[in-house]
Design a protein around this motif. Structure first.
Motif, PDB file in Angstrom:
ATOM      1  N   GLN A 179     -57.186  16.213 -14.823  1.00  0.00           N
ATOM      2  CA  GLN A 179     -57.353  17.437 -15.715  1.00  0.00           C
ATOM      3  C   GLN A 179     -56.262  17.262 -16.880  1.00  0.00           C
ATOM      4  OE1 GLN A 179     -60.269  17.922 -14.930  1.00  0.00           O
ATOM      5  NE2 GLN A 179     -60.103  20.190 -14.937  1.00  0.00           N
ATOM      6  N   ILE A 180     -55.098  16.529 -16.482  1.00  0.00           N
ATOM      7  CA  ILE A 180     -53.997  16.201 -17.607  1.00  0.00           C
ATOM      8  C   ILE A 180     -54.785  15.312 -18.817  1.00  0.00           C
ATOM      9  CG2 ILE A 180     -51.914  14.964 -18.004  1.00  0.00           C
ATOM     10  CD1 ILE A 180     -51.146  15.435 -15.334  1.00  0.00           C
ATOM     11  N   VAL A 181     -55.306  14.493 -18.270  1.00  0.00           N
ATOM     12  CA  VAL A 181     -56.147  13.623 -19.332  1.00  0.00           C
ATOM     13  C   VAL A 181     -57.175  14.366 -20.085  1.00  0.00           C
ATOM     14  CG1 VAL A 181     -57.477  11.375 -19.548  1.00  0.00           C
ATOM     15  CG2 VAL A 181     -55.663  11.524 -18.030  1.00  0.00           C
ATOM     16  N   VAL A 182     -57.978  15.139 -19.329  1.00  0.00           N
ATOM     17  CA  VAL A 182     -59.094  15.731 -20.070  1.00  0.00           C
ATOM     18  C   VAL A 182     -58.580  16.870 -21.177  1.00  0.00           C
ATOM     19  CG1 VAL A 182     -60.955  17.298 -19.676  1.00  0.00           C
ATOM     20  CG2 VAL A 182     -60.751  15.573 -18.394  1.00  0.00           C
ATOM     21  N   ALA A 183     -57.756  17.540 -20.816  1.00  0.00           N
ATOM     22  CA  ALA A 183     -56.896  18.582 -21.577  1.00  0.00           C
ATOM     23  C   ALA A 183     -56.159  18.117 -22.711  1.00  0.00           C
ATOM     24  CB  ALA A 183     -55.901  19.541 -20.715  1.00  0.00           C
ATOM     25  N   GLY A 184     -55.505  17.199 -22.399  1.00  0.00           N
ATOM     26  CA  GLY A 184     -54.974  16.405 -23.686  1.00  0.00           C
ATOM     27  C   GLY A 184     -55.841  15.760 -24.586  1.00  0.00           C
ATOM     28  N   ASN A 185     -56.735  15.065 -24.012  1.00  0.00           N
ATOM     29  CA  ASN A 185     -58.045  14.413 -25.019  1.00  0.00           C
ATOM     30  C   ASN A 185     -58.510  15.764 -25.677  1.00  0.00           C
ATOM     31  OD1 ASN A 185     -60.036  12.815 -25.777  1.00  0.00           O
ATOM     32  ND2 ASN A 185     -60.215  11.983 -23.834  1.00  0.00           N
ATOM     33  N   HIS A 241     -59.767  25.525 -16.002  1.00  0.00           N
ATOM     34  CA  HIS A 241     -58.673  24.336 -16.664  1.00  0.00           C
ATOM     35  C   HIS A 241     -57.557  24.809 -16.598  1.00  0.00           C
ATOM     36  CE1 HIS A 241     -59.251  20.352 -18.785  1.00  0.00           C
ATOM     37  NE2 HIS A 241     -58.085  20.521 -18.044  1.00  0.00           N
ATOM     38  N   HIS A 242     -57.227  26.242 -17.015  1.00  0.00           N
ATOM     39  CA  HIS A 242     -55.901  26.627 -17.005  1.00  0.00           C
ATOM     40  C   HIS A 242     -55.522  26.788 -15.649  1.00  0.00           C
ATOM     41  CE1 HIS A 242     -53.304  30.477 -17.112  1.00  0.00           C
ATOM     42  NE2 HIS A 242     -52.622  29.599 -17.828  1.00  0.00           N
ATOM     43  N   LYS A 243     -56.251  27.123 -14.647  1.00  0.00           N
ATOM     44  CA  LYS A 243     -55.952  27.309 -13.342  1.00  0.00           C
ATOM     45  C   LYS A 243     -55.441  25.776 -12.962  1.00  0.00           C
ATOM     46  CE  LYS A 243     -58.981  26.516 -10.470  1.00  0.00           C
ATOM     47  NZ  LYS A 243     -59.751  25.175  -9.738  1.00  0.00           N
ATOM     48  N   ASP A 244     -56.470  24.892 -13.220  1.00  0.00           N
ATOM     49  CA  ASP A 244     -55.848  23.192 -12.713  1.00  0.00           C
ATOM     50  C   ASP A 244     -54.673  22.943 -13.363  1.00  0.00           C
ATOM     51  OD1 ASP A 244     -58.423  23.621 -11.516  1.00  0.00           O
ATOM     52  OD2 ASP A 244     -59.448  22.364 -13.009  1.00  0.00           O
ATOM     53  N   LEU A 245     -54.359  23.326 -14.828  1.00  0.00           N
ATOM     54  CA  LEU A 245     -53.086  22.982 -15.208  1.00  0.00           C
ATOM     55  C   LEU A 245     -51.916  23.710 -14.393  1.00  0.00           C
ATOM     56  CD1 LEU A 245     -54.007  22.698 -19.131  1.00  0.00           C
ATOM     57  CD2 LEU A 245     -53.708  20.828 -17.419  1.00  0.00           C
ATOM     58  N   GLY A 246     -52.155  24.665 -13.970  1.00  0.00           N
ATOM     59  CA  GLY A 246     -51.104  25.451 -13.227  1.00  0.00           C
ATOM     60  C   GLY A 246     -50.913  24.867 -12.053  1.00  0.00           C
ATOM     61  N   ILE A 247     -51.910  24.123 -11.440  1.00  0.00           N
ATOM     62  CA  ILE A 247     -51.729  23.330 -10.027  1.00  0.00           C
ATOM     63  C   ILE A 247     -50.830  22.109 -10.507  1.00  0.00           C
ATOM     64  CG2 ILE A 247     -53.006  21.954  -8.628  1.00  0.00           C
ATOM     65  CD1 ILE A 247     -55.184  23.761  -8.564  1.00  0.00           C
ATOM     66  N   VAL A 248     -51.204  21.432 -11.649  1.00  0.00           N
ATOM     67  CA  VAL A 248     -50.330  20.292 -12.154  1.00  0.00           C
ATOM     68  C   VAL A 248     -48.987  20.716 -12.161  1.00  0.00           C
ATOM     69  CG1 VAL A 248     -49.986  18.786 -14.077  1.00  0.00           C
ATOM     70  CG2 VAL A 248     -52.086  19.203 -13.380  1.00  0.00           C
ATOM     71  N   GLN A 249     -48.692  21.869 -12.885  1.00  0.00           N
ATOM     72  CA  GLN A 249     -47.370  22.413 -13.117  1.00  0.00           C
ATOM     73  C   GLN A 249     -46.447  22.349 -11.974  1.00  0.00           C
ATOM     74  OE1 GLN A 249     -45.517  22.514 -16.132  1.00  0.00           O
ATOM     75  NE2 GLN A 249     -47.312  21.216 -16.881  1.00  0.00           N
ATOM     76  N   ALA A 261     -45.458  16.773 -22.535  1.00  0.00           N
ATOM     77  CA  ALA A 261     -46.839  17.047 -23.424  1.00  0.00           C
ATOM     78  C   ALA A 261     -47.902  17.772 -22.565  1.00  0.00           C
ATOM     79  CB  ALA A 261     -47.484  15.405 -23.826  1.00  0.00           C
ATOM     80  N   THR A 262     -47.732  17.421 -21.302  1.00  0.00           N
ATOM     81  CA  THR A 262     -48.897  18.338 -20.196  1.00  0.00           C
ATOM     82  C   THR A 262     -48.271  19.854 -20.420  1.00  0.00           C
ATOM     83  OG1 THR A 262     -49.262  16.428 -19.084  1.00  0.00           O
ATOM     84  CG2 THR A 262     -49.613  18.670 -18.137  1.00  0.00           C
ATOM     85  N   THR A 266     -50.587  22.776 -21.616  1.00  0.00           N
ATOM     86  CA  THR A 266     -50.676  23.906 -20.627  1.00  0.00           C
ATOM     87  C   THR A 266     -50.570  25.262 -21.495  1.00  0.00           C
ATOM     88  OG1 THR A 266     -50.181  22.538 -18.722  1.00  0.00           O
ATOM     89  CG2 THR A 266     -49.877  25.040 -18.585  1.00  0.00           C
ATOM     90  N   GLN A 267     -49.692  25.320 -22.320  1.00  0.00           N
ATOM     91  CA  GLN A 267     -49.281  26.584 -23.129  1.00  0.00           C
ATOM     92  C   GLN A 267     -50.667  26.972 -24.077  1.00  0.00           C
ATOM     93  OE1 GLN A 267     -46.656  28.906 -22.682  1.00  0.00           O
ATOM     94  NE2 GLN A 267     -46.542  27.900 -20.999  1.00  0.00           N
ATOM     95  N   LEU A 268     -51.194  25.670 -24.618  1.00  0.00           N
ATOM     96  CA  LEU A 268     -52.352  26.061 -25.435  1.00  0.00           C
ATOM     97  C   LEU A 268     -53.329  26.481 -25.009  1.00  0.00           C
ATOM     98  CD1 LEU A 268     -51.679  22.932 -27.776  1.00  0.00           C
ATOM     99  CD2 LEU A 268     -51.332  25.301 -28.514  1.00  0.00           C
ATOM    100  N   MET A 269     -53.521  26.037 -23.520  1.00  0.00           N
ATOM    101  CA  MET A 269     -54.771  26.384 -22.741  1.00  0.00           C
ATOM    102  C   MET A 269     -54.629  27.790 -22.262  1.00  0.00           C
ATOM    103  SD  MET A 269     -57.759  25.217 -21.785  1.00  0.00           S
ATOM    104  CE  MET A 269     -57.578  23.487 -21.377  1.00  0.00           C
ATOM    105  N   GLN A 270     -53.208  28.242 -22.055  1.00  0.00           N
ATOM    106  CA  GLN A 270     -52.877  29.447 -21.517  1.00  0.00           C
ATOM    107  C   GLN A 270     -53.189  30.562 -22.501  1.00  0.00           C
ATOM    108  OE1 GLN A 270     -49.259  30.244 -19.603  1.00  0.00           O
ATOM    109  NE2 GLN A 270     -48.962  32.226 -20.123  1.00  0.00           N
ATOM    110  N   THR A 271     -52.598  29.951 -23.948  1.00  0.00           N
ATOM    111  CA  THR A 271     -52.799  31.050 -25.222  1.00  0.00           C
ATOM    112  C   THR A 271     -54.306  31.173 -25.379  1.00  0.00           C
ATOM    113  OG1 THR A 271     -50.935  30.030 -26.192  1.00  0.00           O
ATOM    114  CG2 THR A 271     -52.489  31.213 -27.674  1.00  0.00           C
ATOM    115  N   LEU A 272     -55.176  30.113 -25.186  1.00  0.00           N
ATOM    116  CA  LEU A 272     -56.716  30.435 -25.484  1.00  0.00           C
ATOM    117  C   LEU A 272     -57.346  31.415 -24.271  1.00  0.00           C
ATOM    118  CD1 LEU A 272     -59.408  29.182 -26.754  1.00  0.00           C
ATOM    119  CD2 LEU A 272     -59.555  27.392 -24.957  1.00  0.00           C
TER     120      LEU A 272
END
Length: 297
Positions: A179-185, A241-249, A261-262, A266-272
């Motif tokens: 999910q890090i790779v997908v969001a960054g991509n 995906h925001h939930k998944d990035l929370g798991i990452v953090q 960078a992640t 994550t902040q950009l996804m949270q803003t969305l």
């Protein structure tokens, strides 16, 4: 465990779960599925899935239980709660959780299942709605290797890349990295599109040639047409995906590693999500980037 004509209890018939369950039916298995929505259960019945009214009904007498649910609390409730999986399955049953959840939750569910004689795999997936429909998911599996091998024929109906990545919880660790790779991509692709628009480039031709080179990716391949059309109907919702990035953090913090960078993505996804677009596809990061630059996606 025989790999043909299994009785499968399937919990979670959403964007991903419904086509996955349908592929199991097409593979010759009996699938009893439960979803909270009556409309979803009706759609399931159209796919040959026996739609039932509870988790208990779905898993009663099942050889295999599969869960595809939004978050850790959902899996815990369905697994351990009143009327849940472990309360209605016998020793020897296989429970495959294909949700994306916290690795520690997966480890705990594995331990509780094992204590009851139920075999447990954490097997999250990647590939989006299209991959689920086509049976071409990538499946990252944590748990005992021999348990995976007993279920491989079943998982072959759902995915084309099925890899044992380690002990219990490892599937979720690898999915978090995915999910890090997908969001960054997606975010970098969004910025590239905005850059191209700023230069009055032909977006379709530009993405064609970019996709054929080192910058090509499955994200670009899968999302290209919808991005060009400004179509953000959900294949994978931004809020998930925001939930998944929370798991990452949380996992990164626990492991003592920094992912700068992640953190930004994550902040950009949270803003969305915060602006009310959480139910759009995660590729709506492009819409957000375009808006920041006063252009129409």
């Amino acid at each position: 465990m025989s790999e043909t004509g299994l009785s499968i209890g399937f919990i979670g018939l959403g964007i991903m779960g419904l086509p996955m369950a349908a592929n199991l039916v097409q593979g010759g298995h009996r699938v009893r599925g439960f979803a909270r929505s009556e409309q979803t259960r009706a759609k399931a019945a159209e796919q040959g899935i026996e739609a039932v009214g509870s988790t208990a009904e779905a898993v009663d007498g099942a050889d295999v239980v599969i869960t595809v649910l939004p978050d850790s609390p959902d899996v815990v409730e369905v697994g351990l709660g009143e009327g849940g999986v472990l309360g209605h399955t016998a020793a020897g049953v296989l429970w495959i959780d294909m949700s994306t959840i916290d690795p520690d939750t997966a480890r705990d569910l594995h331990a509780r299942s094992t204590a009851q004689g139920v075999r447990f795999l954490d097997a999250p997936v990647s590939g989006g709605e299209a991959g689920a429909i086509e049976g071409q998911l990538s499946i990252m599996v944590g748990g005992e290797a021999e348990v995976l091998e007993s279920a491989r024929g079943l998982l072959d109906l759902l995915g084309t890349t099925i890899v044992h990545v380690g002990p219990a919880g490892s599937g979720q660790v690898v999915k978090a990295a995915n999910q890090i790779v997908v969001a960054g991509n997606i975010q970098i692709l969004a910025e590239a599109l905005v850059f191209l628009r700023g230069q009055d480039a032909d977006l379709e031709r530009a993405l064609e040639v970019i996709g054929g080179g080192l910058a090509g990716s499955t994200v670009l391949q899968r999302k290209r047409e919808s991005l060009l059309a400004g179509d953000f109907r959900p294949g994978f919702r931004a809020r998930l995906h925001h939930k998944d990035l929370g798991i990452v953090q949380r996992s990164a913090r626990a492991a003592g590693v920094g992912l700068p960078a992640t953190a930004l993505v994550t902040q950009l996804m949270q803003t969305l999500v915060a602006r009310g677009d959480g139910d759009l596809d995660h590729s709506a990061l492009y819409a957000q980037c375009a808006e920041l630059n006063a252009v129409k996606p």
